[in-house]
Design a protein around this motif. Structure first.
Motif, short mmCIF file in Angstrom:
data_model
loop_
_atom_site.label_atom_id
_atom_site.label_comp_id
_atom_site.label_asym_id
_atom_site.label_seq_id
_atom_site.Cartn_x
_atom_site.Cartn_y
_atom_site.Cartn_z
N MET A 104 0.78 -1.21 0.00
CA MET A 104 0.00 0.00 0.00
C MET A 104 0.82 1.27 0.00
N PRO A 105 1.87 1.41 0.54
CA PRO A 105 2.19 2.53 1.41
C PRO A 105 3.05 3.62 0.83
N GLU A 106 2.49 4.74 0.57
CA GLU A 106 3.28 5.96 0.40
C GLU A 106 3.00 6.79 1.65
N LEU A 107 3.58 7.96 1.72
CA LEU A 107 3.44 8.77 2.94
C LEU A 107 1.99 8.89 3.45
N PRO A 108 1.01 9.20 2.60
CA PRO A 108 -0.35 9.37 3.11
C PRO A 108 -0.92 8.11 3.75
N GLU A 109 -0.66 6.95 3.16
CA GLU A 109 -1.19 5.71 3.73
C GLU A 109 -0.53 5.43 5.08
N VAL A 110 0.78 5.68 5.16
CA VAL A 110 1.47 5.45 6.43
C VAL A 110 0.96 6.42 7.49
N GLU A 111 0.68 7.66 7.09
CA GLU A 111 0.15 8.64 8.03
C GLU A 111 -1.24 8.23 8.54
N VAL A 112 -2.06 7.69 7.66
CA VAL A 112 -3.39 7.22 8.07
C VAL A 112 -3.25 6.09 9.10
N VAL A 113 -2.31 5.20 8.85
CA VAL A 113 -2.06 4.12 9.81
C VAL A 113 -1.57 4.71 11.13
N ARG A 114 -0.65 5.67 11.05
CA ARG A 114 -0.12 6.29 12.27
C ARG A 114 -1.22 6.89 13.12
N GLN A 115 -2.09 7.65 12.47
CA GLN A 115 -3.15 8.33 13.21
C GLN A 115 -4.06 7.35 13.93
N SER A 116 -4.43 6.28 13.25
CA SER A 116 -5.36 5.35 13.92
C SER A 116 -4.64 4.51 14.96
N LEU A 117 -3.37 4.20 14.69
CA LEU A 117 -2.59 3.40 15.64
C LEU A 117 -2.33 4.19 16.93
N ASP A 118 -2.03 5.45 16.76
CA ASP A 118 -1.73 6.35 17.88
C ASP A 118 -2.81 6.27 18.95
N LYS A 119 -4.05 6.38 18.52
CA LYS A 119 -5.18 6.36 19.46
C LYS A 119 -5.30 5.03 20.19
N LYS A 120 -4.85 3.96 19.55
CA LYS A 120 -5.08 2.63 20.12
C LYS A 120 -4.00 2.21 21.10
N ILE A 121 -2.75 2.58 20.85
CA ILE A 121 -1.68 1.96 21.66
C ILE A 121 -0.87 2.94 22.48
N ILE A 122 -1.22 4.23 22.39
CA ILE A 122 -0.43 5.22 23.11
C ILE A 122 -0.51 4.99 24.63
N GLN A 123 0.65 5.07 25.29
CA GLN A 123 0.75 4.87 26.74
C GLN A 123 0.41 3.46 27.19
N LYS A 124 0.40 2.52 26.25
CA LYS A 124 0.10 1.14 26.64
C LYS A 124 1.38 0.31 26.68
N GLU A 125 1.38 -0.66 27.56
CA GLU A 125 2.55 -1.51 27.72
C GLU A 125 2.47 -2.76 26.85
N VAL A 126 3.56 -3.09 26.20
CA VAL A 126 3.63 -4.32 25.41
C VAL A 126 3.70 -5.51 26.36
N LYS A 127 2.75 -6.40 26.24
CA LYS A 127 2.73 -7.56 27.14
C LYS A 127 3.47 -8.75 26.54
N LYS A 128 3.23 -8.96 25.24
CA LYS A 128 3.84 -10.14 24.63
C LYS A 128 4.03 -9.93 23.12
N VAL A 129 5.14 -10.45 22.62
CA VAL A 129 5.43 -10.32 21.18
C VAL A 129 5.70 -11.71 20.61
N ILE A 130 5.02 -12.01 19.52
CA ILE A 130 5.27 -13.29 18.84
C ILE A 130 5.71 -13.00 17.41
N VAL A 131 6.87 -13.54 17.05
CA VAL A 131 7.34 -13.41 15.66
C VAL A 131 7.14 -14.77 15.00
N ARG A 132 6.26 -14.82 14.03
CA ARG A 132 5.96 -16.10 13.36
C ARG A 132 6.86 -16.31 12.15
N ASN A 133 7.33 -15.21 11.57
CA ASN A 133 8.25 -15.33 10.43
C ASN A 133 9.29 -14.21 10.54
#
Length: 287
Positions: A1-30
DNA sequence: AAGAGGCCCTGATAGC
DNA sequence: TGCTATCAGGGCCTCT
């Protein structure tokens, strides 16, 4: 997808969801993304808080509570999805895989927070995650990149002096992240159409007025695209599964053989390849 | 130094 | 139905 505008759209929505939250667990499948994910990636992220979600060019930057950073680049086909906790045992619960917006394959990385999970999907694996340990290294990581179109340093003086003695065409330079960063193949064509500049014109032959129009229209196109939620061609969606709308505004991209949308122009949109990339333009109004 | 070309990878689509 | 070829929004590397 991603040129600057698409990445910015992702940033904006991600910001609201994970800001000030602690990472509990990370799984790398590949681990085999554009750069191999190191073995300590999960343990590094775990127990850190996300203090800010930033973006430079096409890179997402997660600020971590120990003053380090996690860079995310979506490559050609990377998408980020958020799924929510339903009940207990969230960390081991896999029922979210039935989420209608989550692809069935290529979910390579999962970052779990208390009440939600971020999932990185990338069929072609041209994207990457990278840990950057401090501010100096972050600066160094981006040092080869030119200014964003919005940057005041992306101005007439910078552009005209950069183009002196250069023989490549303007389309190539708009895609060259060392010159200006954030523009990709779709918006490069759209910017040149709006500027009435032929993509194959050599940059040392551009007029000052051409350069000014290209600067102005780079900002304009990217800003409108961000407002419209990005462009959804093939399958780009934001993290909530919503499609962007800018593709409806395309004047030339993927319009080969169709008539030019400029008022009174009788042109037919052409498609030509330069540097292995499709380039769309009107051969009548883009001189 | 600048510019051309190739490569990483999977999936969708077109043509036979 | 099934093969093969081509193309896709990015970035980095090598060669000349």
């Amino acid at each position: 997808m991603p040129e600057l505008p698409e990445v910015e759209v992702v940033r904006q929505s991600l910001d609201k969801k994970i800001i000030q939250k602690e990472v509990k667990k990370v799984i790398v499948r590949n681990r085999n993304l554009r750069f191999k994910i190191p073995l300590n990636f999960s343990s590094f992220l775990e127990k850190k808080k996300i203090t800010k979600v930033d973006r430079f060019s096409k890179y997402l930057i997660l600020y971590l509570s120990n003053n380090s950073y996690c860079l995310i680049h979506l490559g050609m086909s990377g998408t980020i999805h958020i799924v929510y906790k339903s009940k207990k045992n969230f960390l081991t619960n896999t029922s979210f895989y039935n989420s209608p917006t989550l692809p069935k394959k290529h979910n390579h990385i999962e970052i779990s927070f208390e009440n939600l999970r971020l999932i990185y999907n990338d069929p072609r694996r041209f994207g990457f995650f990278q840990i950057i340990n401090n501010q100096d290294l972050l600066k160094k990581r981006f040092s080869h990149l030119g200014p964003e179109p919005f940057d005041e340093n992306f101005n007439k003086e910078y552009v005209t002096s950069y183009f002196e003695g250069k023989k490549k065409n303007i389309k190539n330079y708009l895609l060259d992240q060392n010159f200006v960063s954030g523009i990709g193949n779709i918006y490069a064509s759209e910017i040149l159409f709006l500027s009435k500049v032929n993509p194959f014109k050599r940059v040392d032959l551009l007029s000052i007025l051409d350069c000014k129009k290209i600067i102005k229209n780079s900002r304009k196109i990217l800003n409108i695209a961000i407002e419209k939620g990005g462009s959804s061609i093939r399958d780009f969606k934001n993290i909530s599964g919503k499609k962007g709308n800018f593709q409806k505004n395309f004047k030339v991209y993927e319009r080969e053989g169709l008539s030019c949308r400029r008022l009174k122009c009788q042109g037919i949109i052409q498609k030509k390849i330069t540097s292995n990339r499709s380039t769309f333009f009107c051969n009548i109004c883009q001189k």
